[in-house]
Design a protein around this motif. Sequence first.
Motif, PDB file in Angstrom:
ATOM      1  N   ASN A 140      48.090  87.737  43.583  1.00 63.63           N
ATOM      2  CA  ASN A 140      47.154  88.344  43.350  1.00 63.63           C
ATOM      3  C   ASN A 140      46.330  86.630  43.873  1.00 63.63           C
ATOM      4  O   ASN A 140      45.151  87.248  43.890  1.00 63.63           O
ATOM      5  N   GLU A 141      46.334  85.812  43.717  1.00 62.32           N
ATOM      6  CA  GLU A 141      46.009  84.904  44.439  1.00 62.32           C
ATOM      7  C   GLU A 141      46.277  84.310  45.456  1.00 62.32           C
ATOM      8  O   GLU A 141      45.677  83.221  46.208  1.00 62.32           O
ATOM      9  N   LYS A 142      47.233  85.281  46.825  1.00 63.45           N
ATOM     10  CA  LYS A 142      47.100  85.175  48.013  1.00 63.45           C
ATOM     11  C   LYS A 142      48.214  83.969  48.484  1.00 63.45           C
ATOM     12  O   LYS A 142      47.371  83.231  48.812  1.00 63.45           O
ATOM     13  N   ARG A 143      48.869  83.466  47.434  1.00 59.50           N
ATOM     14  CA  ARG A 143      49.628  82.218  47.875  1.00 59.50           C
ATOM     15  C   ARG A 143      50.971  82.212  47.659  1.00 59.50           C
ATOM     16  O   ARG A 143      52.097  83.899  47.295  1.00 59.50           O
ATOM     17  N   ARG A 144      51.810  81.369  48.050  1.00 60.22           N
ATOM     18  CA  ARG A 144      53.527  81.527  48.265  1.00 60.22           C
ATOM     19  C   ARG A 144      53.945  81.138  46.868  1.00 60.22           C
ATOM     20  O   ARG A 144      53.438  80.369  46.198  1.00 60.22           O
ATOM     21  N   PRO A 145      54.430  81.526  45.992  1.00 65.83           N
ATOM     22  CA  PRO A 145      55.036  81.287  44.568  1.00 65.83           C
ATOM     23  C   PRO A 145      55.965  80.216  44.560  1.00 65.83           C
ATOM     24  O   PRO A 145      56.611  79.878  45.514  1.00 65.83           O
ATOM     25  N   VAL A 146      56.154  79.803  43.908  1.00 66.45           N
ATOM     26  CA  VAL A 146      56.145  78.508  43.226  1.00 66.45           C
ATOM     27  C   VAL A 146      57.728  79.145  41.751  1.00 66.45           C
ATOM     28  O   VAL A 146      57.876  78.729  40.791  1.00 66.45           O
ATOM     29  N   TYR A 147      59.320  79.472  42.323  1.00 62.58           N
ATOM     30  CA  TYR A 147      59.550  80.123  41.200  1.00 62.58           C
ATOM     31  C   TYR A 147      60.388  78.731  40.762  1.00 62.58           C
ATOM     32  O   TYR A 147      60.626  77.902  41.732  1.00 62.58           O
ATOM     33  N   LYS A 148      61.392  78.398  39.341  1.00 65.74           N
ATOM     34  CA  LYS A 148      61.814  78.182  38.418  1.00 65.74           C
ATOM     35  C   LYS A 148      63.042  78.434  37.942  1.00 65.74           C
ATOM     36  O   LYS A 148      63.571  77.675  36.999  1.00 65.74           O
ATOM     37  N   GLY A 149      62.859  79.504  38.105  1.00 66.38           N
ATOM     38  CA  GLY A 149      64.461  80.267  37.229  1.00 66.38           C
ATOM     39  C   GLY A 149      64.702  80.434  36.101  1.00 66.38           C
ATOM     40  O   GLY A 149      65.631  80.504  35.740  1.00 66.38           O
TER      41      GLY A 149
END
Length: 260
Positions: free
Chosen positions: A250-259
Amino acid sequence: MHYETLLIEKQEHIGVIKFNRPAVMNALNTKMAQELLHVLGDFEQDEDIFAAVLTATGEKAFCAGADLKERQHMSKEAMARQRALFVKTFTAVIDFCKPLVAAVNGFALGGGTEFALGCDFIIAAENASFGLPEVGLAIIPGGGGTQLLPRIIGRAKAKELIFTGRRITAQQALEMGLVNYVVPAEKLMEKTMQIMQEITRNSPIALRQAKLAINLGSDIELHSALSLEAECYNVCLKTEDRDEGLRAFNEKRRPVYKGR
């Protein structure tokens, strides 16, 4: 930790395991089996590793199978103990819970082919060759070859390769569907890491659940497999990564996943 038979690297969220016995074509001995088992366990527990690569040092061989010189003076009892260890190690490759990709250079024979088969898919150098020659030594493939190869290329083709012990080239392996890509040897790791970066941009929890759904669902009837898929999906719904994925979309950015 230092290993005698392996080189270990970590690049961002990618773990790299390299067989490192080039003087003997990276043949599998007791020490290598023990060390590989240990590293796979460490990589599964390392939350910063989202996926891994299995490859080798040197240009001649990925792994030329078992180190038969080591067995030359073994008793029957010692060979049985080693055999049990090898089965445990091959099984650990097959059961590794995160994406595991084989990058194969040179000879992958016997156990070398089986290590590659145990991974999720294979990227091969143009100089790679594959084969399960065990029947010529009065044994059969024992690292999963008789079970994995038919599931990948079909029963009849697998029987032909196993019964004859024939070697095939990387291009032949590509045509059979055994490998996903064939690239020039000097581009092998570049191509592999490009694909690994594509994989590790995604949620590690989703990656594990997708692998679980595919691996377990492939061998059961469809409706049971769909129920399994739903369970794996529901695991993902409860995670912080899922919330991050929605926010990022929704923010039109790449997600930062942490598991998590």
